[in-house]
Design an enzyme around this catalytic site. Structure first.
Site, PDB file in Angstrom:
ATOM      1  N   THR A 115     -12.246  51.239 -40.900  1.00 22.83           N
ATOM      2  CA  THR A 115     -13.155  50.570 -41.850  1.00 22.83           C
ATOM      3  C   THR A 115     -14.591  51.076 -41.727  1.00 22.83           C
ATOM      4  O   THR A 115     -15.284  51.236 -42.738  1.00 22.83           O
ATOM      5  CB  THR A 115     -13.117  49.041 -41.642  1.00 22.83           C
ATOM      6  OG1 THR A 115     -11.777  48.614 -41.798  1.00 22.83           O
ATOM      7  CG2 THR A 115     -13.989  48.311 -42.648  1.00 22.83           C
ATOM      8  N   THR A 134     -12.964  58.279 -30.530  1.00 18.23           N
ATOM      9  CA  THR A 134     -13.684  57.468 -31.516  1.00 18.23           C
ATOM     10  C   THR A 134     -14.953  58.151 -32.026  1.00 18.23           C
ATOM     11  O   THR A 134     -15.591  58.918 -31.295  1.00 18.23           O
ATOM     12  CB  THR A 134     -14.040  56.098 -30.902  1.00 18.23           C
ATOM     13  OG1 THR A 134     -14.615  55.268 -31.897  1.00 18.23           O
ATOM     14  CG2 THR A 134     -15.005  56.229 -29.720  1.00 18.23           C
ATOM     15  N   GLY A 159     -10.563  55.810 -36.803  1.00 21.71           N
ATOM     16  CA  GLY A 159      -9.200  55.324 -37.002  1.00 21.71           C
ATOM     17  C   GLY A 159      -8.218  55.748 -35.931  1.00 21.71           C
ATOM     18  O   GLY A 159      -8.152  56.926 -35.566  1.00 21.71           O
ATOM     19  N   ASP A 180      -3.516  48.383 -34.395  1.00 23.06           N
ATOM     20  CA  ASP A 180      -3.986  49.776 -34.460  1.00 23.06           C
ATOM     21  C   ASP A 180      -2.959  50.737 -33.881  1.00 23.06           C
ATOM     22  O   ASP A 180      -2.907  51.901 -34.268  1.00 23.06           O
ATOM     23  CB  ASP A 180      -5.281  49.942 -33.645  1.00 23.06           C
ATOM     24  CG  ASP A 180      -6.456  49.209 -34.255  1.00 23.06           C
ATOM     25  OD1 ASP A 180      -6.728  49.442 -35.441  1.00 23.06           O
ATOM     26  OD2 ASP A 180      -7.081  48.395 -33.549  1.00 23.06           O
ATOM     27  N   HIS A 237     -17.136  53.891 -32.051  1.00 24.57           N
ATOM     28  CA  HIS A 237     -17.047  52.862 -31.014  1.00 24.57           C
ATOM     29  C   HIS A 237     -17.132  53.474 -29.612  1.00 24.57           C
ATOM     30  O   HIS A 237     -16.435  53.047 -28.687  1.00 24.57           O
ATOM     31  CB  HIS A 237     -15.753  52.041 -31.168  1.00 24.57           C
ATOM     32  CG  HIS A 237     -15.674  51.279 -32.454  1.00 24.57           C
ATOM     33  ND1 HIS A 237     -14.922  51.699 -33.536  1.00 24.57           N
ATOM     34  CD2 HIS A 237     -16.265  50.129 -32.848  1.00 24.57           C
ATOM     35  CE1 HIS A 237     -15.045  50.831 -34.526  1.00 24.57           C
ATOM     36  NE2 HIS A 237     -15.852  49.873 -34.147  1.00 24.57           N
ATOM     37  N   ASP A 269      -9.951  45.840 -47.157  1.00 23.98           N
ATOM     38  CA  ASP A 269      -9.169  45.327 -46.017  1.00 23.98           C
ATOM     39  C   ASP A 269      -8.466  44.027 -46.436  1.00 23.98           C
ATOM     40  O   ASP A 269      -7.279  43.829 -46.162  1.00 23.98           O
ATOM     41  CB  ASP A 269     -10.066  45.007 -44.818  1.00 23.98           C
ATOM     42  CG  ASP A 269     -10.849  46.208 -44.294  1.00 23.98           C
ATOM     43  OD1 ASP A 269     -10.565  46.649 -43.180  1.00 23.98           O
ATOM     44  OD2 ASP A 269     -11.743  46.699 -45.009  1.00 23.98           O
ATOM     45  N   LEU A 313      -6.164  48.451 -43.304  1.00 22.71           N
ATOM     46  CA  LEU A 313      -7.114  49.561 -43.490  1.00 22.71           C
ATOM     47  C   LEU A 313      -7.661  49.883 -42.107  1.00 22.71           C
ATOM     48  O   LEU A 313      -8.451  49.119 -41.557  1.00 22.71           O
ATOM     49  CB  LEU A 313      -8.240  49.137 -44.451  1.00 22.71           C
ATOM     50  CG  LEU A 313      -9.136  50.236 -45.047  1.00 22.71           C
ATOM     51  CD1 LEU A 313     -10.004  49.674 -46.166  1.00 22.71           C
ATOM     52  CD2 LEU A 313      -9.957  50.980 -44.037  1.00 22.71           C
ATOM     53  N   ASP A 314      -7.198  50.967 -41.540  1.00 30.49           N
ATOM     54  CA  ASP A 314      -7.678  51.388 -40.225  1.00 30.49           C
ATOM     55  C   ASP A 314      -8.760  52.441 -40.448  1.00 30.49           C
ATOM     56  O   ASP A 314      -8.565  53.385 -41.220  1.00 30.49           O
ATOM     57  CB  ASP A 314      -6.510  51.969 -39.422  1.00 30.49           C
ATOM     58  CG  ASP A 314      -6.935  52.402 -38.028  1.00 30.49           C
ATOM     59  OD1 ASP A 314      -7.652  51.639 -37.362  1.00 30.49           O
ATOM     60  OD2 ASP A 314      -6.540  53.507 -37.612  1.00 30.49           O
TER      61      ASP A 314
HETATM   62  P1  AMP Z   1     -12.043  53.986 -33.804  1.00 30.66           P
HETATM   63  O1  AMP Z   1     -11.424  55.094 -33.061  1.00 30.66           O
HETATM   64  O2  AMP Z   1     -13.468  53.710 -33.402  1.00 30.66           O
HETATM   65  O3  AMP Z   1     -11.882  54.132 -35.280  1.00 30.66           O
HETATM   66  O4  AMP Z   1     -11.238  52.690 -33.364  1.00 30.66           O
HETATM   67  C1  AMP Z   1      -9.846  52.570 -33.600  1.00 30.66           C
HETATM   68  C2  AMP Z   1      -9.517  51.142 -33.997  1.00 30.66           C
HETATM   69  O5  AMP Z   1      -9.919  50.252 -32.973  1.00 30.66           O
HETATM   70  C3  AMP Z   1     -10.244  50.681 -35.253  1.00 30.66           C
HETATM   71  O6  AMP Z   1      -9.430  49.797 -35.947  1.00 30.66           O
HETATM   72  C4  AMP Z   1     -11.449  49.973 -34.729  1.00 30.66           C
HETATM   73  O7  AMP Z   1     -11.893  48.967 -35.598  1.00 30.66           O
HETATM   74  C5  AMP Z   1     -10.916  49.363 -33.436  1.00 30.66           C
HETATM   75  N1  AMP Z   1     -11.981  49.299 -32.442  1.00 30.66           N
HETATM   76  C6  AMP Z   1     -12.265  50.213 -31.487  1.00 30.66           C
HETATM   77  N2  AMP Z   1     -13.318  49.835 -30.748  1.00 30.66           N
HETATM   78  C7  AMP Z   1     -13.725  48.660 -31.240  1.00 30.66           C
HETATM   79  C8  AMP Z   1     -14.760  47.736 -30.886  1.00 30.66           C
HETATM   80  N3  AMP Z   1     -15.590  47.992 -29.894  1.00 30.66           N
HETATM   81  N4  AMP Z   1     -14.855  46.608 -31.616  1.00 30.66           N
HETATM   82  C9  AMP Z   1     -13.991  46.356 -32.623  1.00 30.66           C
HETATM   83  N5  AMP Z   1     -13.003  47.176 -33.007  1.00 30.66           N
HETATM   84  C10 AMP Z   1     -12.859  48.312 -32.323  1.00 30.66           C
HETATM   85 MG    MG Z   2      -7.786  49.482 -37.102  1.00 30.58          MG
HETATM   86 MG    MG Z   3      -8.324  47.493 -40.037  1.00 28.36          MG
END
Ligand code: AMP
Ligand code: MG
Ligand code: MG
Length: 309
Positions: free
Chosen positions: A126, A196, A221, A248, A199, A53, A123-124
């Site tokens: 992570t 997700t 991502g 994002d 998350h 990242d 970097l989406d």
């Molecule tokens: P995901 O679908 O969980 O991969 O989330 C999509 C983007 O949103 C990624 O960049 C995640 O890091 C960010 N993201 C989603 N939910 C959270 C959370 N609760 N805390 C931090 N970043 C999040």
């Molecule tokens: Mg991201």
């Molecule tokens: Mg990122």
């Protein structure tokens, strides 16, 4: 007399090259196995950062600063010091010539530096990268003009095509079109929701279930999930959480909009990307290739009430 291509086209062209170079860094860090993982902020949020990242952002932000010193760039990771770096827009930087062979729509032809903000997620995905699910990872560079997402680059460093060529770059400009896409539509008789993987919350599940899915894909991502829409693997990306940030959504929204799709919050409000905007997408995310209103209507009031726009 040859006319130099407009700013937005040059930004997309440079961003395609920068995203591919960042993708190489992301592959290299993974193959060396020294991820250098640190947690950002509250550990319960599972918000991680790796060496990939950090290095990928450094490369993209420096490159854009050198070539476009007047353009505001906002990256997910901490900004490194650009003080010692010479801006040199006159030097020959590597450009994506394929992008430069197109012409901007009239609406974007005369855009000036001060109208633009570039949103960078180096970097989406992570969390998935750190767990070895590398195909979920994308590099996102989104270009906003007067606060609207109008152009974007979504690069997938670990994508393999039929000839085993590594990496693919999807880009789009609203009013011009989306490029590097397959053109396949999701099956009409199903309702496939992507959301997700790492998350999730009760509210996130409530919104997904209310969309009456025939199946649910849980992947990492925001970039990857919008690629699933674009590739015809899912009908809607539903994320009823304030966790997603502007870096994002800017590039994925622009690419999706370039092919006629829509990305809003879960209330149906469009997202804004000017430089003073708050970073979290507090109203959540809903993205579709078509039938956006149908999915909006399925989001329950209880979910909407928990995510004020
Ligand atoms: P995901 O679908 O969980 O991969 O989330 C999509 C983007 O949103 C990624 O960049 C995640 O890091 C960010 N993201 C989603 N939910 C959270 C959370 N609760 N805390 C931090 N970043 C999040
Ligand atoms: Mg991201
Ligand atoms: Mg990122």
């Amino acid at each position: 007399m040859s006319v130099s291509p407009g700013l937005v086209l040059r930004l997309v062209s440079a961003s395609c090259v920068a995203a591919r170079n960042a993708g190489q860094i992301i592959r290299d860090v993974m193959s060396k196995g020294q991820l250098g993982i640190v947690g950002k902020g509250d550990p319960r949020l599972k918000d991680l950062q790796t060496e990939a990242d950090r290095s990928a952002q450094k490369l993209i932000v420096r490159r854009l600063f050198q070539q476009f010193p007047e353009v505001k760039v906002i990256g997910e990771e901490e900004q490194d010091d650009l003080g010692g770096i010479e801006a040199d827009s006159g030097t020959k930087f590597e450009m994506d010539q394929g992008v430069l062979s197109y012409q901007l729509p009239d609406t974007l032809n005369l855009v000036k530096e001060e109208q633009v903000v570039v949103w960078v997620d180096p970097l989406d995905g992570t969390a998935e990268y750190a767990q070895g699910f590398v195909e979920h990872v994308t590099v996102l560079i989104g270009i906003a003009v007067d606060g609207a997402a109008v152009a974007g680059v979504v690069h997938q460093p670990f994508y393999k095509d039929a000839d085993d060529k590594e990496g693919r770059t999807v880009w789009g400009i609203v009013g011009l079109g989306a490029f590097g896409i397959s053109g396949i539509s999701a099956p009409a008789e199903e309702t496939i929701i992507t959301t997700t993987r790492s998350h999730g919350t009760g509210i996130v599940s409530e919104a997904v279930n209310a969309c009456q899915p025939t199946s649910v894909l849980r992947v990492g991502g925001a970039g990857n999930k919008v690629l699933q829409l674009i590739d015809g693997k899912a009908h809607a990306y539903v994320f009823a959480s304030p966790g997603c940030k502007k870096w994002d959504t800017c590039a994925p929204e622009a690419v999706l909009a370039s092919m006629g799709g829509t990305l809003t919050d879960i209330h149906g409000n469009s997202l804004r990307y000017h430089k003073e905007v708050k970073h979290p997408n507090t109203g959540g995310v809903l993205a579709t290739v078509k039938d956006h209103d149908l999915f909006l209507r399925r989001i329950p009031q209880t979910v909407r009430d928990s995510l004020p726009a």
